[in-house]
Design a protein around this motif. Structure first.
Motif, PDB file in Angstrom:
ATOM      1  N   PRO A   1      26.393  40.056  37.263  1.00 41.41           N
ATOM      2  CA  PRO A   1      25.371  39.288  37.616  1.00 41.41           C
ATOM      3  C   PRO A   1      25.824  37.817  38.442  1.00 41.41           C
ATOM      4  N   SER A   2      24.569  37.404  39.177  1.00 35.51           N
ATOM      5  CA  SER A   2      24.549  36.357  39.406  1.00 35.51           C
ATOM      6  C   SER A   2      25.259  35.048  39.151  1.00 35.51           C
ATOM      7  N   GLY A   3      26.466  34.240  39.584  1.00 36.24           N
ATOM      8  CA  GLY A   3      27.149  33.127  38.563  1.00 36.24           C
ATOM      9  C   GLY A   3      27.756  33.317  37.626  1.00 36.24           C
ATOM     10  N   CYS A   4      28.213  34.886  37.071  1.00 41.80           N
ATOM     11  CA  CYS A   4      28.948  35.403  35.847  1.00 41.80           C
ATOM     12  C   CYS A   4      30.192  34.579  36.360  1.00 41.80           C
ATOM     13  N   GLY A   5      30.674  34.373  37.787  1.00 42.45           N
ATOM     14  CA  GLY A   5      31.989  34.531  37.726  1.00 42.45           C
ATOM     15  C   GLY A   5      33.115  35.031  38.604  1.00 42.45           C
ATOM     16  N   LYS A   6      32.434  36.105  39.476  1.00 44.60           N
ATOM     17  CA  LYS A   6      33.567  36.863  40.629  1.00 44.60           C
ATOM     18  C   LYS A   6      33.966  36.049  41.347  1.00 44.60           C
ATOM     19  N   SER A   7      33.288  35.487  42.265  1.00 43.18           N
ATOM     20  CA  SER A   7      34.112  34.241  43.205  1.00 43.18           C
ATOM     21  C   SER A   7      35.333  33.815  42.060  1.00 43.18           C
ATOM     22  N   THR A   8      34.892  33.287  41.070  1.00 42.03           N
ATOM     23  CA  THR A   8      35.700  31.749  40.987  1.00 42.03           C
ATOM     24  C   THR A   8      37.163  32.791  40.528  1.00 42.03           C
TER      25      THR A   8
ATOM     26  N   GLU B   1      31.965  39.435  49.282  1.00 45.04           N
ATOM     27  CA  GLU B   1      30.873  39.730  49.322  1.00 45.04           C
ATOM     28  C   GLU B   1      30.817  39.566  51.059  1.00 45.04           C
TER      29      GLU B   1
ATOM     30  N   ALA C   1      33.452  29.506  32.939  1.00 47.69           N
ATOM     31  CA  ALA C   1      32.983  30.856  33.982  1.00 47.69           C
ATOM     32  C   ALA C   1      33.147  31.466  33.722  1.00 47.69           C
TER      33      ALA C   1
ATOM     34  N   PHE D   1      34.661  24.820  34.358  1.00 44.68           N
ATOM     35  CA  PHE D   1      34.035  23.986  35.038  1.00 44.68           C
ATOM     36  C   PHE D   1      33.716  22.532  34.361  1.00 44.68           C
ATOM     37  N   TYR D   2      33.645  21.325  35.026  1.00 47.02           N
ATOM     38  CA  TYR D   2      32.771  20.362  34.424  1.00 47.02           C
ATOM     39  C   TYR D   2      31.961  19.795  35.697  1.00 47.02           C
TER      40      TYR D   2
ATOM     41  N   ARG E   1      27.488  34.574  31.969  1.00 44.64           N
ATOM     42  CA  ARG E   1      29.113  33.667  31.501  1.00 44.64           C
ATOM     43  C   ARG E   1      28.845  33.149  30.532  1.00 44.64           C
TER      44      ARG E   1
ATOM     45  N   VAL F   1      31.337  24.640  32.097  1.00 44.17           N
ATOM     46  CA  VAL F   1      30.235  25.076  32.707  1.00 44.17           C
ATOM     47  C   VAL F   1      32.101  26.493  32.470  1.00 44.17           C
TER      48      VAL F   1
ATOM     49  N   HIS G   1      27.499  42.759  45.296  1.00 48.49           N
ATOM     50  CA  HIS G   1      26.424  42.773  44.647  1.00 48.49           C
ATOM     51  C   HIS G   1      26.010  44.415  44.396  1.00 48.49           C
TER      52      HIS G   1
HETATM   53  N1  LIG Z   1      33.694  23.731  41.628  1.00 47.46           N
HETATM   54  C1  LIG Z   1      32.409  24.149  40.505  1.00 47.46           C
HETATM   55  N2  LIG Z   1      32.282  23.006  39.728  1.00 47.46           N
HETATM   56  C2  LIG Z   1      31.261  23.142  38.885  1.00 47.46           C
HETATM   57  N3  LIG Z   1      30.764  24.319  38.907  1.00 47.46           N
HETATM   58  C3  LIG Z   1      31.265  25.996  39.362  1.00 47.46           C
HETATM   59  C4  LIG Z   1      32.335  25.508  40.237  1.00 47.46           C
HETATM   60  N4  LIG Z   1      32.274  26.322  40.869  1.00 47.46           N
HETATM   61  C5  LIG Z   1      31.606  27.282  40.667  1.00 47.46           C
HETATM   62  N5  LIG Z   1      30.617  26.878  39.437  1.00 47.46           N
HETATM   63  C6  LIG Z   1      30.131  27.630  38.438  1.00 47.46           C
HETATM   64  O1  LIG Z   1      30.764  28.692  37.652  1.00 47.46           O
HETATM   65  C7  LIG Z   1      29.998  29.608  37.431  1.00 47.46           C
HETATM   66  C8  LIG Z   1      30.312  31.049  38.196  1.00 47.46           C
HETATM   67  O2  LIG Z   1      30.460  30.901  39.915  1.00 47.46           O
HETATM   68  P1  LIG Z   1      31.347  31.711  40.796  1.00 47.46           P
HETATM   69  O3  LIG Z   1      30.654  31.280  42.288  1.00 47.46           O
HETATM   70  O4  LIG Z   1      32.188  32.215  40.147  1.00 47.46           O
HETATM   71  O5  LIG Z   1      29.688  32.936  40.271  1.00 47.46           O
HETATM   72  P2  LIG Z   1      29.570  34.631  41.519  1.00 47.46           P
HETATM   73  O6  LIG Z   1      29.794  35.761  40.104  1.00 47.46           O
HETATM   74  O7  LIG Z   1      30.333  34.273  42.587  1.00 47.46           O
HETATM   75  O8  LIG Z   1      28.007  34.361  41.284  1.00 47.46           O
HETATM   76  P3  LIG Z   1      27.235  34.914  42.903  1.00 47.46           P
HETATM   77  O9  LIG Z   1      26.952  36.399  42.314  1.00 47.46           O
HETATM   78  O10 LIG Z   1      26.089  34.142  43.114  1.00 47.46           O
HETATM   79  O11 LIG Z   1      28.235  34.269  44.059  1.00 47.46           O
HETATM   80  C9  LIG Z   1      28.511  29.549  37.362  1.00 47.46           C
HETATM   81  O12 LIG Z   1      28.077  28.690  36.971  1.00 47.46           O
HETATM   82  C10 LIG Z   1      28.601  28.008  38.717  1.00 47.46           C
HETATM   83  O13 LIG Z   1      27.534  27.455  38.963  1.00 47.46           O
END
Ligand SMILES: Nc1ncnc2c1ncn2[C@@H]1O[C@H](COP(=O)(O)OP(=O)(O)OP(=O)(O)O)[C@@H](O)[C@H]1O
Ligand SMILES: [Mg+2]
Length: 259
Positions: free
Chosen positions: A43-50, A161, A24, A14-15, A212, A22, A194
């Motif tokens: 971990p939170s923010g690691c990229g699961k939702s992505t 989640e 991911a 991501f940018y 990440r 970033v 989580h």
């Molecule tokens: N549209 C976007 N633009 C920029 N960065 C993004 C975007 N979407 C996600 N990110 C970044 O990508 C990384 C992974 O995000 P993601 O939402 O996949 O994490 P996650 O594992 O689901 O976290 P959580 O457990 O907190 O939900 C994060 O650092 C987030 O800031």
């Protein structure tokens, strides 16, 4: 593997608005068999939702590909049902109309009318068809969201989640609901959580992800039969194994910042 899912070397960068990268996801390779119940944990923010959003077709990978039933995923489709932490029901529609909404927009309501009632029944909301979302509890709204995702008979149900906002007792009841639906519909379920116990209670395959840029740290096949006993020694040893991979086993973490 007719309706299986394959992630091939998936990378996502991501940018930020200021142009910083970033990173991911990094080289995610994963095979999910048709009928698997898979949990992503990390971990939170690691990229699961992505990763889930890429499978949903809501985001595109920077590199690599995702296939569902052999077809390249490029956009959202009715073959994938989605459930998020927020039920996102339309407040102006009653539960039946919420569940039926996608069928109506696809002009396939008439021939699938019976499925609406069946799905409402399956999630235990019979009698609440005419209620509006604000008249239901959080757990009931989430059941309606699950019924809405299932009514179009998707090949896979993707859940991010989905139980995260529920109290502990409702959450455990809903976990049983998900297992019941999984058993009945025999569909592939891919869920972000989580909660380590939730993953061990539900999944036959747990994908543990690193911080990440996320890569797959370990894939744990849970061979316990259902229904699972959360106090069983094997259950506890799966839990310990995951905590160890996540680096939470038996040690106090350094704070990430000082107040
Ligand atoms: N549209 C976007 N633009 C920029 N960065 C993004 C975007 N979407 C996600 N990110 C970044 O990508 C990384 C992974 O995000 P993601 O939402 O996949 O994490 P996650 O594992 O689901 O976290 P959580 O457990 O907190 O939900 C994060 O650092 C987030 O800031
Ligand atoms: Mg997330």
């Amino acid at each position: 593997m007719v309706n299986g899912i394959r992630f091939e070397n998936v990378e996502k960068i991501f940018y930020t608005p200021s142009g910083e990268e970033v990173h991911a996801l990094n080289g995610v390779d994963l095979e999910i068999e048709e009928g698997d119940f898979v949990c992503f944990i990390g971990p939170s923010g690691c990229g699961k939702s992505t990763l889930l959003r890429i499978l949903a077709g809501l985001d595109t990978p920077t590199k690599g590909s995702v296939y569902l039933g052999g077809d390249l995923v490029t956009k959202p489709g009715h073959d994938r049902g989605l459930v998020f932490q927020d039920p996102n029901l339309f407040p102006w529609l009653n539960i039946r109309d919420n569940v039926a909404f996608a069928l109506k927009t696809r002009h396939i309501y008439k021939e699938n009318k019976a499925a609406v009632g069946e799905m409402i029944d399956m999630v235990g909301l019979t009698g609440f068809e005419k209620s509006y979302p604000h008249q239901l509890s959080g757990g009931m709204c989430q059941r309606a969201a699950i019924a809405r995702a299932l009514v179009g008979k998707p090949k896979a149900l993707l859940l991010d989640e989905p139980l995260g906002a529920l109290d502990a007792f409702t959450r455990m009841n809903m976990q049983d609901e998900l297992l019941r639906i999984h058993k009945k519909e025999k569909m592939t379920m891919v869920m972000v959580t989580h909660d380590v116990d939730e993953a061990v209670y539900l999944a036959n395959k747990i994908v543990v992800m690193s911080a990440r840029p996320a890569k797959i740290e370990e894939i744990i096949n849970v061979t316990l039969s259902y229904p699972r006993d959360r106090n069983n020694s094997e259950f506890i040893s799966y839990r310990s194994r995951i905590l160890k991979v996540l680096d939470f086993a038996g040690k106090e973490k350094e704070p990430e910042y000082n107040i």
